[in-house]
Each structure stands twice: as C-alpha cells, then as structure tokens.
Motif scaffolding. Sequence first.
Motif, PDB file in Angstrom:
ATOM      1  N   TRP A   6       0.837  -1.209   0.000  1.00 27.22           N
ATOM      2  CA  TRP A   6       0.000   0.000   0.000  1.00 27.22           C
ATOM      3  C   TRP A   6       0.874   1.262   0.000  1.00 27.22           C
ATOM      4  O   TRP A   6       0.644   2.188  -0.783  1.00 27.22           O
ATOM      5  N   GLY A  18       2.512   1.911  -3.385  1.00 22.60           N
ATOM      6  CA  GLY A  18       1.600   2.549  -4.331  1.00 22.60           C
ATOM      7  C   GLY A  18       1.432   4.032  -4.062  1.00 22.60           C
ATOM      8  O   GLY A  18       1.393   4.847  -4.997  1.00 22.60           O
ATOM      9  N   ILE A  19       1.347   4.395  -2.788  1.00 22.41           N
ATOM     10  CA  ILE A  19       1.205   5.811  -2.423  1.00 22.41           C
ATOM     11  C   ILE A  19       2.441   6.604  -2.856  1.00 22.41           C
ATOM     12  O   ILE A  19       2.327   7.724  -3.369  1.00 22.41           O
ATOM     13  N   LEU A  26       2.267   7.349  -6.607  1.00 26.37           N
ATOM     14  CA  LEU A  26       1.287   8.392  -6.906  1.00 26.37           C
ATOM     15  C   LEU A  26       1.749   9.745  -6.377  1.00 26.37           C
ATOM     16  O   LEU A  26       1.503  10.785  -7.004  1.00 26.37           O
ATOM     17  N   GLN A  71      -7.590  14.203  -4.183  1.00 24.20           N
ATOM     18  CA  GLN A  71      -6.339  13.564  -4.571  1.00 24.20           C
ATOM     19  C   GLN A  71      -5.756  12.728  -3.435  1.00 24.20           C
ATOM     20  O   GLN A  71      -5.225  11.640  -3.654  1.00 24.20           O
ATOM     21  N   ALA A 123      -7.688   9.546  -3.224  1.00 24.18           N
ATOM     22  CA  ALA A 123      -7.317   8.647  -4.320  1.00 24.18           C
ATOM     23  C   ALA A 123      -5.973   7.971  -4.050  1.00 24.18           C
ATOM     24  O   ALA A 123      -5.784   6.798  -4.385  1.00 24.18           O
ATOM     25  N   MET A 124      -5.051   8.685  -3.426  1.00 27.98           N
ATOM     26  CA  MET A 124      -3.754   8.087  -3.112  1.00 27.98           C
ATOM     27  C   MET A 124      -3.873   7.059  -1.994  1.00 27.98           C
ATOM     28  O   MET A 124      -3.276   5.989  -2.047  1.00 27.98           O
ATOM     29  N   HIS A 154      -6.456   5.299  -1.160  1.00 27.03           N
ATOM     30  CA  HIS A 154      -7.263   4.138  -1.561  1.00 27.03           C
ATOM     31  C   HIS A 154      -7.036   3.808  -3.043  1.00 27.03           C
ATOM     32  O   HIS A 154      -7.980   3.497  -3.766  1.00 27.03           O
ATOM     33  N   TRP A 155      -5.779   3.868  -3.480  1.00 29.10           N
ATOM     34  CA  TRP A 155      -5.464   3.694  -4.904  1.00 29.10           C
ATOM     35  C   TRP A 155      -5.910   2.343  -5.441  1.00 29.10           C
ATOM     36  O   TRP A 155      -6.128   2.181  -6.641  1.00 29.10           O
ATOM     37  N   TRP A 156      -6.060   1.355  -4.588  1.00 30.82           N
ATOM     38  CA  TRP A 156      -6.454   0.010  -5.013  1.00 30.82           C
ATOM     39  C   TRP A 156      -7.967  -0.137  -5.170  1.00 30.82           C
ATOM     40  O   TRP A 156      -8.455  -1.167  -5.625  1.00 30.82           O
ATOM     41  N   TRP A 180     -11.557   6.186  -7.843  1.00 31.29           N
ATOM     42  CA  TRP A 180     -11.203   6.831  -9.103  1.00 31.29           C
ATOM     43  C   TRP A 180     -12.467   7.244  -9.865  1.00 31.29           C
ATOM     44  O   TRP A 180     -12.480   8.272 -10.545  1.00 31.29           O
TER      45      TRP A 180
END
Length: 452
Positions: A105, A108-109, A112, A211, A214-215, A217-219, A224
Amino acid sequence: MEYLLVMSLSGSAMTGIYLLLRVLLKKRVCARLYDLLARVAILYYLVPLPYLKKYYVVALRVLCPERALEISRVPLTWRNHIVHAEGLMHVNIFAILQTTAAVVWISGICILMAKQVAEYLLLVRFAAKYADRAMTPEQRAFLSGLKEQYGIRRRVFLYEAPDKEYTMTFGFFCPVIICGREIASREAELLVRHELVHIRRMDAFWKMLMQLAAMLHWWNPLVWKLRSGFERDCECSCDETVMQDKTEEVVDEYLRLMIEEAQEKKDENVSLRWKAGFGDEAQKIKERMENLMNKKKWNRAAAVTLVAALAFANSMTVFAYRDSFERELLEDTSQEEIKEAEKSDTFLFVPEEIDEEVIQEFKESETKVDAPEILYERQFVDEEGNVYPILEDDGIEPHCDHDFVNGTGYDHIKTSGGGCIIKEFHAQRCSKCGYVLQGEEISRTIFAKCPH
C-alpha cells in the motif's frame, strides 16, 4: 490496515449512493446535489470513525438500558495478536500478512505521490510567470466589486493572461485568477464570476482532498470513479451557481464562452488536479452545456437534509471497526504460555465496567460449560461419552487388527503460573488395543487458573 479497509468501505458505500442517484435522477436534479454528495464521500474516505462508534454505543445504552455489558470471547484468528515480553515481540500470522499489505500500500502511495509532485512543480513553473506582476487600479476595482457580490473576504489576485491562455484559478491561501479576456469586459466578468464561485467554495482545497483520498485508496476502483465524477460535478454546480436567475441572453453568452475557452486551451501540462479552470475537455464541456440548458429547481434545505440523512445512515459502518483489546500478562508468565497464546483461537475480554461479582459468575459458568471433564493428562472421549486414557506407543499391540471408533482427543497441559491449556482435536481409537490416531486440532482453551 483494518481502519483503512473500513474507511474504504464507508467511502465506497457513499460513492455507490452518489453513482446510483446520478443514474436514477440524471436530468432531474441539480449538479449541486451530486457535488455535495461527492464531498461527503471524500470525507468518508479520509476520516476514520472509531471515536464516533463509542458515542453510538453510549446512545444505544441510553435507548436500551436493559441491555447489560457482556463478557465476550474475542476471536484471534483474523486479528492482530502481538505479545511483548522480555524485550521481544511475538506476532501471529495475521499481523505478518497485514504488514506485507501495508508495504504494498505504501509503495503505491509513493508512486502516486511522485506523480503529484511532478504535476505541482509544473504548476509552480507556470505560476512563476506572474510572480513579479501587480494589479492595476482598474483590475482591483473590477475584482473588488465582484468579490463583494459573492461575499468573499479572502485576498485574491487577478491578472490578464498575456498569451490569451484559458481562464484558471490556482492557489488556496492566496488564490490567483488568470483571465483569458480583457479585464473589465463583459466576457471577463462572466469568467471571473465562475472562478470566484470556485474560490468561495474552496474547490481547490476539496480537489486536494480528493487527490489524497485517491492516493490512500489507490487500489479501490470506486475512488477513481468518484474523482472523475467530482471534477465534472464541481464545474457543473459552479456553472449553475453563476447562471442562477440570469437571462437567456446571458446564459447563451456563457455557453459560447465555454466553447471558446475549450478551443483556446493551450497549456496542457498544468494538471487540473491543482487548479480550477473554466476551459475543459470537449466531452466534459458537452456535459456542462447540457446540464446548464436543462434547468432544474434548487432547494438548498431539502438537499442538505437529504445528504445529512444519507451520511448518517452510512455512518453506521462505524460498527465495522473492531475494538482494540489489551491484556497485561503476569510477570511470571512463561515463554510456553506466550507461544500457546499466539496459537489461540479466542480470548476472553472483560470490560472495565463489569463488577467482580459478575466476573466470578461468568468464570464459574465457563468452567462448567466449556471445561471438559479431565480424568487423564491425555484422554480420548468417544461419541457415547466414554473416557479412555491415550496410551504411549510402547503400550500398543503392534500386530492388532485395529477396529477404530470416532471421537475427540484432549491434551491437558499445566503452565507454570497455575493455569492450564486444553487442546481439543479430532481422533480415532482402536476398541481392541487402545491405539489412538490423532487428527486435526479443533481448538485450544487457556485457563488462568486450572479448574481440573
């Protein structure tokens, strides 16, 4: 990670309501309602609600006073179970899995975040072109009159774009409006009004929150979907506010400006994530025009009441937050007991409000109900309730033609602190020689004081 999952659940539920209403009431409700719902959904993605849960519990106790506090068994299989002892930390497999998920997680952050920093730096380079400029007295008077109409007291800067770039606003603490038309013209007034509505509603700040959601909870694909819808509804609702109570001629001029601004859009490198712009993509311009031409009534009180009711109903997801429990072990707790506790399926939790008399009654009832009758340190109980000792291998007839019967096996292990551990497992026993086949473990029960 569990808090993050429940935050995502809460935000997704609100996003689902938002998307459903958009489908069912597409052309019958103002975009301002959808914009309001989207902002509530953003907050649900960002704000954990464990503290709200305790107030709900208090309210339920007031409404249902007859419901007493209960001593409960807390399942440990899918819960972080960490024991600190003698400078060491012992963790169960679920905590290891959650740590792995947290690493993925965070990775991914970071990706982004790097993208957002790059986009922000592009905006900074663009804004630097206006750093040494000053507003003329005409610009100040023009802007001051419009700010007064919209009740804006914040410091705002207005500049005319030298290259006739499309109109935009950037900055939160000191917003800057870049106008693509000659200041004080009729077209400039409409464009600046649009940007001032963005400033009054702090849309730049809300886009930053979007934004961030979205970062985090990008998964989650729904976040989105919400971001795309929020950016569209933010502009549509702003159009509605600017054109409220305006004549058909003014609306037509405003629509023409939309098309011109989209055609004159030049600076494609400045992301709309960090600013609010009048010009937009062709598809979004088409949606905004259709929304503006399809006039709808707006009732602020009704909209706020509906959104508040939906937000409250969605807040019931606070009960999905699992409480954290903490138990202080005795100083003479052995490593053997700690290891056994890590493998336990359940743990008894006693709230502080429970008095000692209730605790004693519960312990007695637990002893009577849950503690099996232990006659031997290792024993087998068949389906009829007969109890047999489990013999060592040297006491087994090696050439027996076994005749197995099903039952349950128990291991009684005493601990150094005066307690004991009962292991229960599936088993089969030969009715001729007493040989026992041990199967899968069913459960483990830990007693602080051995009742056997």
